[in-house]
Design a protein around this motif. Structure first.
Motif, PDB file in Angstrom:
ATOM      1  N   GLY A 103     -35.477  18.691  93.202  1.00  0.00           N
ATOM      2  CA  GLY A 103     -35.595  19.292  94.519  1.00  0.00           C
ATOM      3  C   GLY A 103     -35.725  18.278  95.636  1.00  0.00           C
ATOM      4  O   GLY A 103     -35.813  18.667  96.804  1.00  0.00           O
ATOM      5  N   CYS A 104     -35.726  16.983  95.334  1.00  0.00           N
ATOM      6  CA  CYS A 104     -35.838  15.948  96.362  1.00  0.00           C
ATOM      7  C   CYS A 104     -34.456  15.535  96.846  1.00  0.00           C
ATOM      8  O   CYS A 104     -33.463  15.608  96.106  1.00  0.00           O
ATOM      9  CB  CYS A 104     -36.580  14.717  95.823  1.00  0.00           C
ATOM     10  N   GLU A 105     -34.379  15.107  98.089  1.00  0.00           N
ATOM     11  CA  GLU A 105     -33.099  14.690  98.660  1.00  0.00           C
ATOM     12  C   GLU A 105     -32.572  13.437  97.970  1.00  0.00           C
ATOM     13  O   GLU A 105     -31.376  13.309  97.726  1.00  0.00           O
ATOM     14  CB  GLU A 105     -33.273  14.438 100.156  1.00  0.00           C
ATOM     15  N   ARG A 106     -33.473  12.500  97.671  1.00  0.00           N
ATOM     16  CA  ARG A 106     -33.091  11.249  96.982  1.00  0.00           C
ATOM     17  C   ARG A 106     -33.749  11.259  95.609  1.00  0.00           C
ATOM     18  O   ARG A 106     -34.962  11.283  95.490  1.00  0.00           O
ATOM     19  CB  ARG A 106     -33.556  10.037  97.787  1.00  0.00           C
ATOM     20  N   ARG A 107     -32.892  11.259  94.566  1.00  0.00           N
ATOM     21  CA  ARG A 107     -33.392  11.314  93.199  1.00  0.00           C
ATOM     22  C   ARG A 107     -33.035   9.999  92.507  1.00  0.00           C
ATOM     23  O   ARG A 107     -31.857   9.694  92.307  1.00  0.00           O
ATOM     24  CB  ARG A 107     -32.804  12.495  92.446  1.00  0.00           C
ATOM     25  N   GLU A 108     -34.067   9.235  92.182  1.00  0.00           N
ATOM     26  CA  GLU A 108     -33.842   7.948  91.522  1.00  0.00           C
ATOM     27  C   GLU A 108     -35.111   7.554  90.786  1.00  0.00           C
ATOM     28  O   GLU A 108     -36.216   7.792  91.262  1.00  0.00           O
ATOM     29  CB  GLU A 108     -33.476   6.875  92.548  1.00  0.00           C
ATOM     30  N   VAL A 109     -34.915   6.955  89.620  1.00  0.00           N
ATOM     31  CA  VAL A 109     -36.026   6.475  88.793  1.00  0.00           C
ATOM     32  C   VAL A 109     -35.801   4.992  88.536  1.00  0.00           C
ATOM     33  O   VAL A 109     -34.674   4.567  88.254  1.00  0.00           O
ATOM     34  CB  VAL A 109     -36.127   7.255  87.469  1.00  0.00           C
ATOM     35  N   THR A 110     -36.878   4.198  88.660  1.00  0.00           N
ATOM     36  CA  THR A 110     -36.801   2.747  88.422  1.00  0.00           C
ATOM     37  C   THR A 110     -37.781   2.380  87.326  1.00  0.00           C
ATOM     38  O   THR A 110     -38.942   2.815  87.354  1.00  0.00           O
ATOM     39  CB  THR A 110     -37.155   1.966  89.695  1.00  0.00           C
TER      40      THR A 110
ATOM     41  N   ARG B 133     -50.092 -11.235  80.377  1.00  0.00           N
ATOM     42  CA  ARG B 133     -49.837  -9.844  79.992  1.00  0.00           C
ATOM     43  C   ARG B 133     -48.522  -9.398  80.623  1.00  0.00           C
ATOM     44  O   ARG B 133     -48.098  -9.929  81.657  1.00  0.00           O
ATOM     45  CB  ARG B 133     -50.973  -8.921  80.435  1.00  0.00           C
ATOM     46  N   VAL B 134     -47.898  -8.428  79.977  1.00  0.00           N
ATOM     47  CA  VAL B 134     -46.615  -7.894  80.438  1.00  0.00           C
ATOM     48  C   VAL B 134     -46.844  -6.465  80.910  1.00  0.00           C
ATOM     49  O   VAL B 134     -47.478  -5.664  80.205  1.00  0.00           O
ATOM     50  CB  VAL B 134     -45.564  -7.934  79.314  1.00  0.00           C
ATOM     51  N   ARG B 135     -46.329  -6.170  82.110  1.00  0.00           N
ATOM     52  CA  ARG B 135     -46.490  -4.834  82.685  1.00  0.00           C
ATOM     53  C   ARG B 135     -45.187  -4.061  82.581  1.00  0.00           C
ATOM     54  O   ARG B 135     -44.097  -4.602  82.808  1.00  0.00           O
ATOM     55  CB  ARG B 135     -46.907  -4.921  84.149  1.00  0.00           C
ATOM     56  N   LEU B 136     -45.320  -2.769  82.242  1.00  0.00           N
ATOM     57  CA  LEU B 136     -44.205  -1.826  82.233  1.00  0.00           C
ATOM     58  C   LEU B 136     -44.458  -0.826  83.344  1.00  0.00           C
ATOM     59  O   LEU B 136     -45.487  -0.141  83.350  1.00  0.00           O
ATOM     60  CB  LEU B 136     -44.109  -1.122  80.876  1.00  0.00           C
ATOM     61  N   LEU B 137     -43.528  -0.720  84.306  1.00  0.00           N
ATOM     62  CA  LEU B 137     -43.701   0.162  85.452  1.00  0.00           C
ATOM     63  C   LEU B 137     -42.556   1.160  85.502  1.00  0.00           C
ATOM     64  O   LEU B 137     -41.378   0.788  85.324  1.00  0.00           O
ATOM     65  CB  LEU B 137     -43.721  -0.622  86.769  1.00  0.00           C
ATOM     66  N   VAL B 138     -42.891   2.419  85.754  1.00  0.00           N
ATOM     67  CA  VAL B 138     -41.902   3.481  85.953  1.00  0.00           C
ATOM     68  C   VAL B 138     -42.207   4.113  87.304  1.00  0.00           C
ATOM     69  O   VAL B 138     -43.316   4.613  87.527  1.00  0.00           O
ATOM     70  CB  VAL B 138     -41.951   4.523  84.823  1.00  0.00           C
ATOM     71  N   GLN B 139     -41.204   4.086  88.210  1.00  0.00           N
ATOM     72  CA  GLN B 139     -41.377   4.602  89.565  1.00  0.00           C
ATOM     73  C   GLN B 139     -40.348   5.689  89.823  1.00  0.00           C
ATOM     74  O   GLN B 139     -39.211   5.621  89.320  1.00  0.00           O
ATOM     75  CB  GLN B 139     -41.203   3.478  90.590  1.00  0.00           C
ATOM     76  N   ASP B 140     -40.743   6.688  90.616  1.00  0.00           N
ATOM     77  CA  ASP B 140     -39.811   7.759  90.986  1.00  0.00           C
ATOM     78  C   ASP B 140     -39.850   7.954  92.490  1.00  0.00           C
ATOM     79  O   ASP B 140     -40.656   7.339  93.195  1.00  0.00           O
ATOM     80  CB  ASP B 140     -40.153   9.055  90.244  1.00  0.00           C
TER      81      ASP B 140
ATOM     82  N   ALA C 269     -30.179  17.382  83.829  1.00  0.00           N
ATOM     83  CA  ALA C 269     -29.434  16.966  85.012  1.00  0.00           C
ATOM     84  C   ALA C 269     -29.487  15.452  85.118  1.00  0.00           C
ATOM     85  O   ALA C 269     -30.496  14.830  84.799  1.00  0.00           O
ATOM     86  CB  ALA C 269     -30.019  17.622  86.259  1.00  0.00           C
ATOM     87  N   HIS C 270     -28.397  14.866  85.604  1.00  0.00           N
ATOM     88  CA  HIS C 270     -28.336  13.404  85.664  1.00  0.00           C
ATOM     89  C   HIS C 270     -29.137  12.883  86.863  1.00  0.00           C
ATOM     90  O   HIS C 270     -28.901  13.267  87.994  1.00  0.00           O
ATOM     91  CB  HIS C 270     -26.879  12.952  85.796  1.00  0.00           C
ATOM     92  N   VAL C 271     -30.134  12.037  86.550  1.00  0.00           N
ATOM     93  CA  VAL C 271     -30.912  11.319  87.568  1.00  0.00           C
ATOM     94  C   VAL C 271     -30.777   9.843  87.243  1.00  0.00           C
ATOM     95  O   VAL C 271     -31.149   9.413  86.146  1.00  0.00           O
ATOM     96  CB  VAL C 271     -32.397  11.725  87.556  1.00  0.00           C
ATOM     97  N   PRO C 272     -30.199   9.055  88.130  1.00  0.00           N
ATOM     98  CA  PRO C 272     -29.956   7.639  87.804  1.00  0.00           C
ATOM     99  C   PRO C 272     -31.265   6.901  87.538  1.00  0.00           C
ATOM    100  O   PRO C 272     -32.267   7.103  88.216  1.00  0.00           O
ATOM    101  CB  PRO C 272     -29.248   7.094  89.040  1.00  0.00           C
ATOM    102  N   VAL C 273     -31.218   6.050  86.511  1.00  0.00           N
ATOM    103  CA  VAL C 273     -32.359   5.203  86.141  1.00  0.00           C
ATOM    104  C   VAL C 273     -31.950   3.750  86.368  1.00  0.00           C
ATOM    105  O   VAL C 273     -30.977   3.275  85.777  1.00  0.00           O
ATOM    106  CB  VAL C 273     -32.788   5.432  84.678  1.00  0.00           C
TER     107      VAL C 273
END
Length: 735
Positions: free
Chosen positions: A643-650, A661-668, A604-608
């Motif tokens: 199942g969440c009302e707002r579906r988004e990944v950053t 140092r370089v940080r890689l962050l993934v948030q939902d 299913a499409h979840v915007p990134v």
């Protein structure tokens, strides 16, 4: 010094004499003013010469840098200021006081008050004279019909009526006719002058005051009187009638006379001093100036004498203290005087000798202690294990760097505090104290027990973030003397984690081997069965056969994928680190998470949303393994929003210039991680998804360890409400 003391005494005696005689004998002071001025100038010149001589000697000592010269200057200055400053202050205040006091003596108000007093006295006397004149005239009227023969009795009555001391009846030629009072006892009574008789004949009655101008002390008050002379009226008009005069004398009140004389005397003295007030002012100011010179000379004399007396032992002590401070404990010179300063020099010499003896002993002991302490400190600082020394109540007394590193708490800043009161160590401190209490109880029962050993799990993560469980093995014992308690512990988290990872890898390898072998025969048998029976069955049986075979094949494929994941986890190759552009790698992976990419993957499409820091430099990493990390994190984030009302990944990249140092962050925007998952999120087979294997984050952790990257996992909160989860990795910059 003796000459100076004699001069001071002589000048003091002269000043005392002048001060006692100046006010009442101003003429004496004015006569000797010239001589006193010359003495003043001579004393000032002598003082100036003494001051110049003393200053020259002190300056010479300072130029030669003679030891103690500064102390001598300081003492002389202190004693000189002690006499000079109060002298100047008293001189200025006295000068102002004398000047203003003398001026106030001759104030217009004072002169007016004296004039008013004189006027009041004159008015009072005039009133008394007028009244007594009227009374005498009235009494004379009573003698108009009285013949000369019986006048004596009438005069006695009139004397009492007039309260007079003397009453006399005179004829026109000045002969006494009769009298009553004091004149009766006088051989020759004082008769009125012809001028007084003529004035009385003209004015009918006259009165005068007598006795106020007599110079005898106290005489004015006792002899002052009013003498009135009144014309006695004639009963008939005739040329042969003889003119008679009634004379009455009445004393003035002694208090009134005394006050009038005092006012008159004060006015006279005031006028005399008003004429010579400049001389009086010069007299007082000259006396004050001489007093000032005396004070200055005395201060300088005392400064020199006391400065020399104090400086000698003090300089001796100062030299000795300087030598002792420089480390010279050789025998010191002493003074033989019996005063306290001489005793102080002797005590100082004895103390120096004792210090020399004690220093030799202390140096020997300190060398031994320093060597032992240095060895102990070196051992503690280089121990990988943590060491904490506690008192009987659990307060921290001593720590080593290993304890701070393992417990991730600034223990050195908490020395003197309870271990259980340190932030993050409350549970650990309470457990350690409980172990020591049990150990002490057991030791009292069994004397052979000398230590205890226990393992602990410590969570050093902040609330809401991934649990960072540190496994410790601790050993405790009692130290003698002092009853202190020694706690030694080590971090075995890596050992436990390595053993756990090795165990899971072995399980995965065996599981993949045992499961993969029968999967292919099962799939082939199901396909062969379908091929053999296809066309031989009718309707419902044929559909059941196709459905069953399709289910078997799908489940076998799912099992193969699971086995492949187990194999990948168990056989994850070593990372080949090289410079990698993390932003470019993330952009490349994100092409698979467009709508077309999701469709190809059947997801299913979840915007990134990508927020990439353009300032990020290349990092050290393995592109293939990093690609797998990004895939796993994005897939988990998308699955978490189901199942969440707002579906988004950053997904974000960010450069930390301080740590390089370089940080890689993934948030939902999902519900976040439950607390029990946060504690074991990176262990294999731990998952919240119904169809997940729990190997995604485990693979990420394993790859991060290969890259020496730090992995953090936490829930994102807004106002205390969880709004999603976040996974971050920190990579080292290439080069």
């Amino acid at each position: 010094m003796g000459v100076g003391a004699a001069i001071i005494v002589a000048i003091g005696i002269v000043l005392m004499f002048l001060l006692t005689q100046a006010t009442n004998n101003r003429e004496l002071y004015e006569q000797n003013y010239g001589r006193l001025f010359i003495v003043n100038v001579v004393v000032a010149a002598i003082l100036l010469a003494v001051l110049v001589w003393v200053c020259f000697r002190l300056a010479s000592r300072l130029r030669r840098k003679k030891f103690g010269s500064r102390l001598l200057v300081k003492l002389a200055a202190i004693f000189a200021l002690v006499g000079l400053i109060p002298g100047l202050l008293i001189y200025v205040v006295s000068y102002q006081f004398v000047s203003r006091s003398i001026e106030s003596w001759f104030d217009v108000k004072v002169e007016g008050a004296l004039d008013a007093g004189l006027s009041l006295g004159r008015t009072t006397f005039d009133t008394l004279t007028t009244d007594f004149s009227k009374q005498t005239r009235a009494a004379a009227s009573q003698l108009a019909e009285t013949p000369d023969a019986s006048a004596g009795l009438v005069l006695e009555r009139l004397r009492e009526q007039l309260s007079a001391t003397d009453v006399v009846l005179w004829n026109g030629s000045g002969q006494m006719i009769a009298s009553a009072g004091q004149s009766r006892y006088q051989l020759v009574a004082e008769r009125p002058s012809p001028q007084q008789l003529r004035n009385t004949r003209t004015q009918r009655a006259t009165a005068t005051i007598e006795g106020l101008d007599e110079p005898s002390t106290g005489g004015a008050a006792s002899q002052a009187r009013i003498r009135a002379l009144a014309l006695v009226p004639q009963p008939s008009i005739g040329l042969l009638a003889e003119t008679r005069y009634l004379q009455a004398t009445q004393p003035l009140p002694q208090g009134l006379v005394a006050n009038a004389v005092a006012v008159q005397e004060a006015n006279r003295e005031y006028q005399e001093r008003a004429l010579g007030r400049e001389g009086l002012r010069r007299m007082y100011i000259g006396t004050l100036t001489l007093s000032l010179f005396l004070a200055v000379f005395g201060a300088i004399l005392l400064a020199v004498i006391l400065g020399n007396q104090l400086a000698r032992p003090l300089l001796l002590l100062a030299a000795g203290v300087r030598e002792v401070a420089a480390g010279d404990l050789s025998p010191k010179p002493v003074l033989q005087g019996k005063d306290e300063l001489g005793g102080l020099t002797r005590s100082f010499a004895e103390m120096t000798q004792q210090l020399a003896d004690a220093r030799a002993a202390v140096e020997k002991s300190m060398d031994q202690v320093s060597a032992a302490r240095a060895n102990l400190q070196t051992i503690l600082d280089n121990l990988t294990a943590g060491v904490i020394v506690l008192d009987g109540e659990g307060r921290v007394q001593l720590t080593n760097p290993g304890a701070t590193r393992i417990l991730r708490a600034p223990l050195a800043a908490h020395e003197g505090d309870l271990l259980s009161s340190v932030d993050g160590l409350e549970t650990f401190g309470a457990a350690v104290q409980q172990q020591f209490d049990e150990f002490m109880n057991e030791r009292r029962q069994h004397s052979g027990v000398d230590h205890w050993q226990q393992s602990f799990e410590l969570n050093t993560a902040s609330p809401g973030s991934q649990a960072n469980i540190v496994t410790l093995v601790a050993r405790g014992a009692e130290m003698m003397p002092g009853r202190s308690r020694l706690l030694v512990f080590d971090d075995i988290s890596e050992i436990v984690s390595a053993q756990r990872a090795q165990a899971w890898g072995e399980v995965a390898r065996r599981l993949a081997h045992e499961i993969k072998n029968p999967l292919t025969p099962i799939q082939l048998s199901a396909e062969r069965l379908e091929m053999k029976l296809s066309g031989k069955l009718t309707g419902a049986d044929q559909a059941l056969l196709g459905k069953s075979v399709h289910t078997i094949v799908d489940q076998v494929d799912a099992m193969k994928r699971l086995v492949n994941e187990f194999r990948d986890y168990a056989r994850l190759p070593a990372a080949e680190l090289k410079a990698v552009d993390l932003n470019a790698l993330v952009t490349d992976v994100l092409h698979l998470y467009t709508r077309e990419g999701d469709a190809e993957r059947g997801a299913a499409h979840v915007p990134v949303v990508a927020e990439l820091d353009a300032a990020c430099p290349p990092i050290l990493g393995d592109p293939q393994q990093l690609r797998q990390v990004i895939h796993n994190l994005l897939q988990n984030a998308q699955d978490a929003t189901e199942g969440c009302e707002r579906r988004e990944v950053t997904i974000k990249t960010k450069l930390n210039a301080t740590s390089k140092r370089v940080r890689l962050l993934v948030q939902d925007t999902g519900p976040g991680f439950p607390p029990h998952i946060l504690k074991r999120a990176f262990e294999p087979y731990v998952t919240t998804k119904l169809k997940g294997t729990g190997l995604g984050l485990a693979v990420v952790k394993k790859i991060a360890d290969e890259h020496a990257a730090r992995v953090d996992l936490k829930n994102r909160e807004d106002g205390g409400v969880i709004v999603g989860a976040q996974v971050s990795l920190s990579f080292a910059v290439a080069g």
